[in-house]
Design an enzyme around this catalytic site. Structure first.
Site, PDB file in Angstrom:
ATOM      1  N   THR A  58      84.546  54.780  62.906  1.00 21.09           N
ATOM      2  CA  THR A  58      84.100  53.371  63.766  1.00 21.09           C
ATOM      3  C   THR A  58      84.720  53.332  64.966  1.00 21.09           C
ATOM      4  O   THR A  58      83.986  53.142  66.126  1.00 21.09           O
ATOM      5  CB  THR A  58      85.060  52.330  62.841  1.00 21.09           C
ATOM      6  OG1 THR A  58      84.406  52.044  61.436  1.00 21.09           O
ATOM      7  CG2 THR A  58      84.663  50.892  63.269  1.00 21.09           C
ATOM      8  N   VAL A  59      86.010  53.518  65.180  1.00 23.64           N
ATOM      9  CA  VAL A  59      86.655  53.483  66.510  1.00 23.64           C
ATOM     10  C   VAL A  59      86.092  54.711  67.319  1.00 23.64           C
ATOM     11  O   VAL A  59      85.781  54.350  68.562  1.00 23.64           O
ATOM     12  CB  VAL A  59      88.099  53.678  66.484  1.00 23.64           C
ATOM     13  CG1 VAL A  59      88.922  53.717  67.858  1.00 23.64           C
ATOM     14  CG2 VAL A  59      88.727  52.518  65.605  1.00 23.64           C
TER      15      VAL A  59
ATOM     16  N   LYS B  91      98.159  53.302  63.918  1.00 22.19           N
ATOM     17  CA  LYS B  91      99.420  52.325  63.868  1.00 22.19           C
ATOM     18  C   LYS B  91     100.399  53.124  62.738  1.00 22.19           C
ATOM     19  O   LYS B  91     101.719  52.982  62.876  1.00 22.19           O
ATOM     20  CB  LYS B  91      98.924  50.902  63.426  1.00 22.19           C
ATOM     21  CG  LYS B  91      98.366  50.958  61.935  1.00 22.19           C
ATOM     22  CD  LYS B  91      97.111  50.160  61.909  1.00 22.19           C
ATOM     23  CE  LYS B  91      96.278  50.231  60.755  1.00 22.19           C
ATOM     24  NZ  LYS B  91      95.094  49.419  60.543  1.00 22.19           N
TER      25      LYS B  91
ATOM     26  N   GLY C  80      82.884  43.924  53.581  1.00 27.47           N
ATOM     27  CA  GLY C  80      83.600  44.851  54.204  1.00 27.47           C
ATOM     28  C   GLY C  80      84.371  44.607  55.076  1.00 27.47           C
ATOM     29  O   GLY C  80      85.024  45.270  55.932  1.00 27.47           O
TER      30      GLY C  80
ATOM     31  N   GLU D  30      97.773  51.766  72.526  1.00 27.38           N
ATOM     32  CA  GLU D  30      97.208  50.239  72.566  1.00 27.38           C
ATOM     33  C   GLU D  30      96.599  49.724  71.473  1.00 27.38           C
ATOM     34  O   GLU D  30      96.956  48.712  71.189  1.00 27.38           O
ATOM     35  CB  GLU D  30      96.515  50.143  74.040  1.00 27.38           C
ATOM     36  CG  GLU D  30      96.202  48.501  74.256  1.00 27.38           C
ATOM     37  CD  GLU D  30      97.618  47.773  74.547  1.00 27.38           C
ATOM     38  OE1 GLU D  30      97.970  47.693  75.472  1.00 27.38           O
ATOM     39  OE2 GLU D  30      97.730  47.011  73.606  1.00 27.38           O
TER      40      GLU D  30
ATOM     41  N   GLY E 225      94.090  45.703  67.572  1.00 25.71           N
ATOM     42  CA  GLY E 225      93.043  46.247  68.190  1.00 25.71           C
ATOM     43  C   GLY E 225      92.547  45.877  69.529  1.00 25.71           C
ATOM     44  O   GLY E 225      92.908  46.668  70.466  1.00 25.71           O
TER      45      GLY E 225
ATOM     46  N   ILE F  44      93.489  43.493  71.491  1.00 30.02           N
ATOM     47  CA  ILE F  44      94.391  42.647  72.437  1.00 30.02           C
ATOM     48  C   ILE F  44      95.138  43.444  73.205  1.00 30.02           C
ATOM     49  O   ILE F  44      96.081  44.470  72.519  1.00 30.02           O
ATOM     50  CB  ILE F  44      94.994  41.614  71.364  1.00 30.02           C
ATOM     51  CG1 ILE F  44      94.081  40.871  70.652  1.00 30.02           C
ATOM     52  CG2 ILE F  44      96.089  40.855  72.373  1.00 30.02           C
ATOM     53  CD1 ILE F  44      94.971  39.909  69.761  1.00 30.02           C
TER      54      ILE F  44
ATOM     55  N   LYS G  30     102.573  47.457  62.200  1.00 32.33           N
ATOM     56  CA  LYS G  30     102.366  46.786  63.501  1.00 32.33           C
ATOM     57  C   LYS G  30     103.521  46.114  64.072  1.00 32.33           C
ATOM     58  O   LYS G  30     103.821  46.368  65.143  1.00 32.33           O
ATOM     59  CB  LYS G  30     101.098  45.906  63.461  1.00 32.33           C
ATOM     60  CG  LYS G  30      99.851  46.585  63.059  1.00 32.33           C
ATOM     61  CD  LYS G  30      98.624  45.426  62.795  1.00 32.33           C
ATOM     62  CE  LYS G  30      97.360  46.409  62.434  1.00 32.33           C
ATOM     63  NZ  LYS G  30      96.253  45.813  61.903  1.00 32.33           N
TER      64      LYS G  30
END
Ligand code: NAP
Ligand code: HSE
Length: 428
Positions: A13-14, A105, A187, A129, A134, A136, A205
């Site tokens: 995904t990322v 994380k 999902g 970051e 995500g 922000i 986090k």
């Protein structure tokens, strides 16, 4: 001029979002950094897997050494997730003088201190970051934006899955199990949702935010954690009637030099800005001694929001390389860690009790509070056709945590109380 070469660990995904942004924003990236940015190699588990993005197949590899040992690669972007082998790959990249950007994380919460020490020893940057909230930019905000202030409180809705579930329960009066199932079908929630719903993801986090906000090396074990699996639709309903929304809040507080960090379902006053953060959105509220109240809101996950943060880190690393200051700016906590004891902590509480409906019950209950010096803000008896016993909701004033524990212990053996149905911290 030679472009800066990136080795990407992961094309899920990322990783896919990172490729899209780097490819699509070349001109802007060049203007900001004075350098081209090229994704040179990409590590995946399975090269033959069908991808939602077209990439030159010659760039894909299943052998991390093609990236970590590659002298042409300047920066390693780790977006594969998990602890191992990501940690080993990252440490090896740093040992070979490569800067690292990560969204991980789990790794930063558990091994951040070791990784940052290695980065400093190797003269490399490690930026992360995307690991919290995500899209922000909260990490840069804490480290740079608040560098002149002293933060006393950070409260975060930092898990989108649980916020989605609680929002649905609140808006539709639905059951936890029902909404969780729906979130899995859509999902939003994973097949094994434990880490999200039991608060562990939020705790990781908050470990990172607490470390950065208070300049103290917070360990995951320092965070007291309670998830949302016991939150009932009745709790949410009663909360709403009294002007509260239930949110899974990470709360990091500092008083003098002592800190406390927790994650728990919390009754948040509707007038507080965190109460209106709904669905999968995240928000982080930061209170600084000088600045006062601030809040940062946005998407906490997803391909492009998360990749935005990863690529912003990439831009920062490239700028450092160009300025010749790479690896000189890693943030390392420098304050001694002192954890607040129960006696040093206080908060308001919401307590829902099932009791015998007869004369003198309230007096017995309020006597216990008085004996432990806990003062009450309101006491309400709710008629409930479904329950022949009485339901009592008590909201305390700010109460010492040690005293509250004693009150609840005393309630366990008080004959007029049938059940302590729920206890929530109250904020706002
Ligand atoms: P993902 O979709 O599961 O993708 C993981 C990628 O890494 C895949 O391309 C996979 O290869 C590759 N990979 C995994 N293990 C590997 C191994 N041992 N060797 C080689 N390649 C391996 O994960 P994601 O959702 O992108 O998340 C990546 C990281 O970002 C995680 O740390 C996550 O916590 C963090 N993050 C994610 C989000 C989000 O919205 N998804 C938000 C914030 C932070 P294949 O494609 O071949 O399977
Ligand atoms: N599982 C996480 C969430 C993904 O629900 O917020 C982003 O870290």
């Amino acid at each position: 001029m030679k472009p800066i070469k990136i080795g990407l660990l992961g094309l899920g995904t990322v990783g896919t979002g990172v490729v899209r942004i780097v490819q699509g924003h070349q001109e802007d990236l060049f203007s900001q950094t004075g350098s081209g940015i090229e994704i040179a190699r990409i590590l995946v588990q399975n090269k033959s897997k069908e991808r939602s993005i077209s990439v030159d197949s010659a760039k894909l590899t299943e052998d991390y050494r093609d990236i970590v040992d590659n002298p042409d690669i300047d920066i390693v972007v780790e977006v594969m997730g998990g602890i191992e082998p990501a940690k080993t790959y990252m440490l090896e990249a740093l040992a070979r003088g490569k800067h690292v950007v990560t969204a991980n994380k789990d790794l930063m919460a558990l091994h951040g201190a070791e990784i940052l020490a290695k980065a400093n020893e190797s003269g490399c940057d490690v930026l992360y970051e995307a690991s919290v909230a995500g899209g922000i930019p909260i990490i840069r905000t804490l480290v740079e934006g608040f560098s002149s202030d002293r933060i006393t409180k950070i409260m975060g809705i930092v898990n989108g899955t649980t916020n989605y579930i609680l929002t649905k329960m609140s808006q539709e009066g639905a059951d936890y199990a029902e909404v969780l199932k729906e979130a899995q079908q859509l999902g939003y929630a994973e097949a094994d949702p434990t880490s999200d719903v039991e608060g562990l993801d939020a705790a990781r986090k908050m470990t990172i935010l607490g470390t950065l906000g208070f300049k103290v090396n917070v360990a995951l074990d320092d965070v007291s954690v309670k998830g949302i699996s016991q939150v009932s639709k009745e709790d949410i309903l009663y909360g709403k009637q009294l002007g509260y929304e239930v949110k899974l809040l990470g709360i990091a507080e500092r008083q003098d030099d002592s800190i406390s960090i927790s994650v728990q379902p919390t009754m948040v006053k509707k007038s507080h800005p965190l109460a209106s953060v709904n669905g999968v959105f995240n928000a982080v509220y930061v209170y600084g001694e000088a600045v006062g109240e601030t809040m940062f809101y946005g998407p906490g996950a997803g391909e492009l929001p998360t990749a935005t943060s990863v690529v912003a880190d990439l831009v920062a690393v490239v700028k450092n390389i160009k300025l010749g200051v790479g690896g000189r700016r890693a943030f390392v906590p420098y304050k001694e860690k002192k954890l607040r004891t129960d006696e040093q902590m206080s908060a308001k509480y919401f307590i829902l009790l099932h009791v015998e409906d007869k004369a003198g019950v309230l007096a017995r209950i309020t006597q216990v509070f008085a004996e432990h010096e806990v003062s009450l803000e309101s006491v309400l008896q709710h008629p409930n056709a479904a329950n022949p016993k009485a339901e009592i909701i008590i909201i305390t004033h700010d109460a010492n945590q040690a005293s509250m524990k004693q009150v609840l212990k005393a309630f366990e053996s008080l004959d007029v109380i049938n059940a302590i149905k729920s206890v929530y911290r109250v904020e706002g």
